[in-house]
Design a protein around this motif. Structure first.
Motif: not given
Length: 581
Positions: A239-249, A272-279
């Motif tokens: 989850d931390t890896f995915i979060e880093s990818y999302m923030k950087t991208a 998808l549920q975590k990010y769909r409302d903000n990104i």
């Protein structure tokens, strides 16, 4: 027109935008030009270009046209004996001459999409090592998570140069499952469809491989395997890896759509549920599958003269696709005015352990939990004699629920049996039946049988291409629910509008636009348009998506003339003038 990013494989390529045809400038010469797929024209270089670029003697003397090259390439393609050989050929062409590849592909979409993507790409991945093709995209390793920004920087793209980033961790590739780092081929194939069908500029996309390891022993034991040689990392580190990818991208490419592909069902749904409302993000396995099924359902609603929120829906196969369909249908019902609880109660989801119920314990996946029916509600339901499961099987559910819509996403061939279908048909005038599993050998029912068992009343869409069925003088055209009919237009409409998010309203607009392209008043009419006309389909869907984004206040680009803006945004596979500098 947008400024074209410097392609990773085109040395010193720059684009000028003069009055007239587009011109590219390059410092490359000789073989460096011919080995760059975004520069190479093969024998279509003019004599002036050959002189200026140092190509004299490196090509046969005749100057070809793009049209003649397409004809020759297609003839070679047709002579190949099987789907795997055709996949290898198209891969090599993509790596040799980008424009020729996309022109050929765009002219034969219906025929070639199953070769470039779908199951064939998985079969191809099994038969040749990843190193066989020219490197494309960005590889991000969980073992070097601190290098994410450096990896993107090496792609040499600026913040306004990228429209779409498609990432996979390759855990659940269609047809083969976990294939580790080789899964980037799926991302490359999917982005090729975006370009050929949707006109997304191929220089403005990035395929991304999120290498978190693999659990496939044959890969870990293969000395040629190029990915991380350990089991898949899960839990907090993942989850931390995915979060880093999302923030950087999102920081480096603030205008880009971030798409997810072939993740495990639990992880894909959770991300998808975590990010769909903000990104600005999208998962085709869930939302794309749901939206295409929704388009077929909208067509069925038009025929029946009723509303989606009045349906009783049984979904057989509560995995990635099945829950994706349920989620979007439910969201659209809420969008139409139902409460979340009211909408959820319109669904009965059946999986390998039977009807999802609240007492299933650890047999119930997180992403399935909201669809579990209260155990007390179904306690008196009679089970199916001989059922392999201790739970409540499909036949019992259909018998008790009397559904108006039956959707198959199980991969269980023949699951929609004659007794089940006849029972359903006794209680609804126009049974809506979607056996969406593919290939045909995995389909829940044969359309010809469904037509006979319902005396021609069934409204059918399938996951595979089927021949029309004639019954009592009426020819029933069976619409094929294929995600490429929708996601290229969804992506293009999002790009044209600069939408901040991909909303339920935009997905619903895409489905409604797709449905609008079929004339349902004709007896036996297809519920979906034909896949061969994808460029027109994409333009229509993109316009509707952009308009929905503007209506919801999500658009960041002024939409003065949506039709023209969509057309102008579509990249065309045509040779540009190449000038030496």
């Amino acid at each position: 027109m947008r400024q074209r990013v410097v392609p990773i494989l085109a040395p010193a390529l720059r684009k000028r935008i003069p009055e007239g045809p587009a011109t590219y400038e390059t410092t490359a010469r000789g073989m460096a030009v011919l080995t760059s797929p975004s520069l190479n024209k093969g024998t279509a270089f003019t004599m002036e270009e050959r002189e200026a670029l140092g190509l004299i003697g490196l090509l046969p003397p005749v100057v070809s046209t793009l049209e003649s090259q397409v004809g020759s390439a297609y003839a070679q393609y047709q002579r190949l004996p099987d789907a795997i050989s055709k996949n290898f050929y198209l891969t090599a062409l993509h790596d040799r001459n980008e424009v020729l590849f996309f022109r050929l592909f765009s002219e034969h979409l219906g025929e070639m999409i199953p070769i470039v993507n779908d199951r064939t790409v998985g079969m191809a991945m099994e038969q040749y090592p990843h190193e066989c093709r020219r490197p494309r995209g960005v590889y991000l390793s969980i073992d070097h998570a601190d290098q994410i920004e450096e990896a993107f920087a090496n792609f040499r793209a600026g913040p306004n140069d990228i429209d779409l980033i498609l990432a996979t961790d390759a855990e659940r590739i269609f047809g083969i499952g976990d294939w580790g780092v080789g899964g980037i081929e799926v991302a490359i194939g999917k982005l090729a469809i975006y370009t050929a069908a949707g006109g997304i500029d191929p220089a403005r996309v990035i395929p991304v491989m999120l290498d978190v390891g693999t659990n496939r022993e044959s890969l870990l034991a293969n000395p040629m395997y190029a990915g991380n040689r350990h089991g898949r990392v899960r839990g907090e580190r993942y989850d931390t890896f995915i979060e880093s990818y999302m923030k950087t991208a999102t920081r480096l490419f603030p205008r880009a759509i971030l798409q997810w592909e072939d993740f495990g069902p639990g992880k894909g749904h959770r991300i998808l549920q975590k990010y769909r409302d903000n990104i600005r993000t999208f998962n085709d396995d869930f939302e794309g599958t749901g939206a295409v099924a929704l388009a077929a359902a909208v067509s069925a609603m038009r025929i029946c003269g009723t509303l989606l929120e009045k349906q009783k829906i049984v979904i057989f196969g509560a995995g990635i696709g099945g829950i994706g369909v349920a989620d979007l249908f439910r969201d659209v019902m809420v969008y139409a005015g139902l409460t979340l609880d009211q909408a959820t109660r319109r669904f009965w989801c059946v999986d390998v352990n039977g009807l999802l119920t609240s007492d299933m314990g650890d047999k119930l996946e997180d992403f399935q939990a909201s669809y579990a029916r209260p155990a007390a509600e179904v306690r008196s339901w009679r089970g199916d004699p001989g059922s392999a499961s201790d739970g409540i099987g499909l036949a019992a559910v259909v018998r008790q629920v009397r559904p108006t819509m039956l959707i198959g996403m199980s991969g269980s061939a023949g699951a929609f049996t004659e007794p089940i279908v006849r029972n359903m048909a006794r209680h609804t005038d126009r049974p809506i039946i979607f056996p969406l599993s593919s290939p045909a050998s995995c389909a829940e029912a044969n359309p010809a049988d469904l037509i006979v068992w319902t005396d021609g009343r069934a409204l059918i869409s399938t996951g595979t291409q089927c021949l029309p069925v004639t019954h009592k003088g009426i020819t029933h055209v069976i619409g094929q629910a294929k995600n490429p009919m929708l996601y290229p237009g969804l992506g293009l409409g999002t790009i044209v509008s600069g939408a901040r998010l991909i909303s339920v309203g935009m997905l619903a607009a895409a489905a409604n636009a797709l449905s609008s392209l079929v004339a349902v008043r004709m007896p036996g009419a297809s519920l979906l348009p034909h896949i061969d006309d994808l460029r027109r389909v994409t333009a229509t869907v993109a316009g509707a998506v952009a308009e929905a984004a503007a209506t919801e206040g999500l658009a960041t680009i002024a939409l003065i003339d949506i039709v023209s803006q969509v057309e102008d945004a579509m990249w065309q596979p045509e040779y540009r003038n190449i000038q030496a500098v």
